[in-house]
Design an enzyme around this catalytic site. Structure first.
Site, PDB file in Angstrom:
ATOM      1  N   LYS A   1      -8.440  -1.661  -5.580  1.00 22.94           N
ATOM      2  CA  LYS A   1      -8.176  -2.744  -4.625  1.00 22.94           C
ATOM      3  C   LYS A   1      -9.305  -3.752  -4.806  1.00 22.94           C
ATOM      4  O   LYS A   1     -10.406  -3.575  -4.272  1.00 22.94           O
ATOM      5  CB  LYS A   1      -8.164  -2.196  -3.197  1.00 22.94           C
ATOM      6  CG  LYS A   1      -7.875  -3.257  -2.134  1.00 22.94           C
ATOM      7  CD  LYS A   1      -6.398  -3.562  -2.018  1.00 22.94           C
ATOM      8  CE  LYS A   1      -6.117  -4.504  -0.850  1.00 22.94           C
ATOM      9  NZ  LYS A   1      -4.681  -4.751  -0.678  1.00 22.94           N
TER      10      LYS A   1
ATOM     11  N   THR B   1       0.828  -1.201   0.000  1.00 21.76           N
ATOM     12  CA  THR B   1       0.000   0.000   0.000  1.00 21.76           C
ATOM     13  C   THR B   1       0.864   1.253   0.000  1.00 21.76           C
ATOM     14  O   THR B   1       0.552   2.233  -0.684  1.00 21.76           O
ATOM     15  CB  THR B   1      -0.952  -0.001   1.203  1.00 21.76           C
ATOM     16  OG1 THR B   1      -1.773  -1.177   1.144  1.00 21.76           O
ATOM     17  CG2 THR B   1      -1.845   1.232   1.198  1.00 21.76           C
TER      18      THR B   1
END
Length: 242
Positions: free
Chosen positions: A42, A21
């Site tokens: 995502k 991330t």
């Protein structure tokens, strides 16, 4: 002029908690700073209850409000998406759904980043759907986030073998967290990681880089190679720590 990133890039890792991330946010931040429209997808978020801030929210916090954020499925338990979906009774992801979202985002943005869950071969449904399958279906390259320390060479080599066996292209690898005081294994791994990856080392994000969104784009640019839109020099970095 540094052309930076454009098009579609999948961000995977050699495991969980390797800094995917943070690296996704860094890629998004430098692209936004270069004037590009950016989307982050995502497909499956696990370990988060409804309303909690997930990985997309973290990217938005660091890369800014202009980034388009998409999350397709969320499961409350911190497990692989397939297992988490089955235990929760919620619908599992399908290849068609992810591909449709990828195509819609790429049609409307200069750069689309797809962040996986865990590693390249983590299952998204009981049919065995993986991030590698999605990347093959849409022709995307896969950037792999790796760890710096002891044990990373084997996992990096295994990941590279999985990419090659599936005919997937990769621009390289990025170290997700580089400490202020690296140990001997970490320093030696700077030279060894590209050999095991069969691809260049394209960055090393400093530990703690995500603590404060202020100045994050500058820190990201300093930690990513020109191929990824930054200013990081792999040879100089490696020489410094040799």
């Amino acid at each position: 002029m540094n052309p930076g990133l454009h098009g579609l890039l999948f961000v995977s890792g050699t495991g969980t908690e390797v800094g995917k991330t943070a690296v996704t946010a860094a890629l998004a931040a430098v692209a936004v700073r270069a004037g590009r429209s950016v989307a982050v997808l995502k497909p499956g978020q696990t370990g988060m209850a409804p309303g909690e801030a997930g990985d997309c929210a973290e990217v938005g916090r660091l890369a800014g409000p202009t980034v388009t954020l998409r999350e397709l499925a969320r499961y409350p338990e911190p497990l692989a998406p397939d297992t988490a979906a089955r235990r929760s009774g919620l619908p599992a992801l399908t290849l068609d759904r992810i591909v449709l979202e990828v195509k819609e985002l790429t049609a409307a943005h200069d750069l689309v980043l797809v962040e996986g869950a865990g590693g390249l071969l983590v299952r998204y449904n009981e049919d065995g759907l993986t991030l590698a399958d999605v990347a093959r279906a849409v022709g995307g390259e896969v950037l792999t986030v790796v760890t710096a320390g002891l044990g990373t060479l084997n996992s990096t080599a295994l990941n590279a073998e999985a990419l090659r066996s599936r005919g997937l292209r990769t621009p390289g690898i990025v170290i997700g967290s580089w400490p202020a005081e690296p140990d001997l294994a970490m320093r030696c791994n700077l030279a060894d990681l590209p050999k095991d990856a069969g691809a260049p080392l394209l960055g090393a994000l400093p530990a703690g880089a995500v603590a404060d969104p202020a100045g994050f784009a500058d820190r990201a640019a300093a930690a990513l190679a020109p191929e990824l839109g930054g200013e990081w020099d792999a040879a100089g970095f490696t020489a410094r720590w040799s």
